[in-house]
Design a protein around this motif. Structure first.
Motif, short mmCIF file in Angstrom:
data_model
loop_
_atom_site.label_atom_id
_atom_site.label_comp_id
_atom_site.label_asym_id
_atom_site.label_seq_id
_atom_site.Cartn_x
_atom_site.Cartn_y
_atom_site.Cartn_z
N ALA A 167 0.87 -1.18 0.00
CA ALA A 167 0.00 0.00 0.00
C ALA A 167 0.90 1.23 0.00
O ALA A 167 1.73 1.39 0.89
CB ALA A 167 -0.92 0.00 1.22
N ILE A 168 0.76 2.08 -1.01
CA ILE A 168 1.61 3.26 -1.16
C ILE A 168 0.78 4.51 -0.90
O ILE A 168 -0.38 4.60 -1.30
CB ILE A 168 2.19 3.33 -2.59
N VAL A 169 1.38 5.46 -0.20
CA VAL A 169 0.70 6.74 0.05
C VAL A 169 0.40 7.41 -1.29
O VAL A 169 1.29 7.57 -2.13
CB VAL A 169 1.59 7.67 0.91
N VAL A 181 4.56 8.55 6.89
CA VAL A 181 3.99 7.24 7.24
C VAL A 181 4.23 6.98 8.72
O VAL A 181 5.35 7.08 9.22
CB VAL A 181 4.62 6.12 6.39
N THR A 182 3.17 6.65 9.44
CA THR A 182 3.28 6.39 10.88
C THR A 182 3.02 4.93 11.24
O THR A 182 3.24 4.53 12.37
CB THR A 182 2.28 7.26 11.66
N GLY A 183 2.58 4.13 10.26
CA GLY A 183 2.34 2.71 10.55
C GLY A 183 1.59 2.03 9.43
O GLY A 183 1.31 2.62 8.39
N GLY A 184 1.27 0.79 9.66
CA GLY A 184 0.54 0.02 8.66
C GLY A 184 0.17 -1.34 9.21
O GLY A 184 0.39 -1.62 10.39
N GLY A 185 -0.38 -2.18 8.34
CA GLY A 185 -0.77 -3.51 8.79
C GLY A 185 -1.12 -4.41 7.62
O GLY A 185 -1.24 -3.96 6.47
N ARG A 209 7.43 5.40 2.14
CA ARG A 209 6.20 5.96 1.60
C ARG A 209 5.10 4.93 1.45
O ARG A 209 4.10 5.17 0.76
CB ARG A 209 6.47 6.63 0.24
N GLY A 210 5.29 3.76 2.06
CA GLY A 210 4.27 2.72 1.93
C GLY A 210 4.46 1.62 2.96
O GLY A 210 5.33 1.69 3.83
N VAL A 231 -1.64 1.24 4.85
CA VAL A 231 -0.64 2.20 5.28
C VAL A 231 -1.36 3.38 5.93
O VAL A 231 -2.37 3.87 5.42
CB VAL A 231 0.25 2.66 4.11
N ARG A 232 -0.84 3.82 7.08
CA ARG A 232 -1.41 4.98 7.78
C ARG A 232 -0.38 6.11 7.72
O ARG A 232 0.79 5.92 8.03
CB ARG A 232 -1.72 4.63 9.24
N PHE A 233 -0.84 7.29 7.32
CA PHE A 233 0.05 8.44 7.20
C PHE A 233 -0.63 9.67 7.81
O PHE A 233 -1.85 9.82 7.77
CB PHE A 233 0.46 8.68 5.74
#
Length: 239
Positions: A167-169, A181-185, A209-210, A231-233
């Motif tokens: 997953a890319i911003v 980017v602060t996190g993801g899952g 960035r992802g 992705v969380r940004f």
């Protein structure tokens, strides 16, 4: 509006009304530095006595003479001038010497009523400027808010044993505008109850960035598999 009043405020208001009704005029003038207060006292009609002052971390003088807690002075239309000065001490503040003024108050007492003037604690000198800068920074920070967005990418249904997803911003949220980017899952799904899998990788992409995901499914179990990356940004915004 009564919810905005408190007992000391009400007491001060009642004292002021009592003094006016008895023709006693007490006018305090606090200097800009908050270090002292000049108090003019007079009696517009009739007679009254200044019966002294109660002070805390202050000293009061009349005509250059220190006024005690109980000292009678006749009041008339010609006003008496009372100057009260705050006590202070040198202290250490952020590795600098500063003048510290503790909380202080003075209560002017007359036989027709009393009036009280309050001072909050303060720091003066070079350290005061630093404290004011810190307070300004805190005020600016408290007015900002954190805005976060989530973007996800899901693979097409597949029967392979290893799936990857990234997953890319989106380009509409560039890093130049403060988006980071602060996190993801990662999450996987299989349309066969007996199939098993595990997420083997869940990490930020090298360009930061992802979010990259990898899932390994148990071989020979068949079924349709999918893998989703999120992705969380976020960015800090001013109101």
């Amino acid at each position: 509006m009564t919810k905005n009043l408190y007992d000391k405020g009400l007491d001060a208001w009642r004292s002021c009304i009592d003094l006016l009704n008895k023709k006693t005029k007490i006018t305090p003038t606090i200097d800009q530095s908050q270090r002292m207060v000049d108090i003019e006292i007079s009696q517009t009609s009739g007679s009254a006595l200044l019966t002294g002052v109660d002070t805390h971390n202050m000293q009061c003088k009349v005509d250059g003479k220190v006024l005690g807690e109980s000292e009678s002075i006749e009041l008339s239309a010609r006003s008496k001038s009372l100057r009260c000065t705050r006590s202070s001490k040198l202290t250490q503040f952020y590795e600098q010497r500063a003048e510290y003024f503790p909380p202080a108050n003075v209560k002017v007492k007359t036989d027709t009523g009393d009036m009280r003037v309050e001072f909050q604690e303060m720091i003066d000198g070079p350290a005061k400027n630093r404290l004011e800068r810190i307070e300004a920074q805190l005020a600016t920070a408290s007015s900002r808010r954190l805005r976060c967005e989530v973007y996800e990418s899901t693979t097409q249904p597949s029967a392979v044993d290893t799936l990857t997803a990234t997953a890319i911003v989106p380009e509409s949220f560039p890093s130049e505008d403060g988006w980071v980017v602060t996190g993801g899952g990662c999450s996987a799904s299989v349309i066969v109850a007996s199939s098993r899998y595990h997420i083997s990788k869940s990490e930020m992409t090298q360009d930061r960035r992802g979010w990259f995901c990898e899932s390994i499914f148990q071989a020979n179990h068949g079924g349709t598999r999918t893998l989703k990356a999120q992705v969380r940004f976020c960015k800090v915004e001013s109101p």
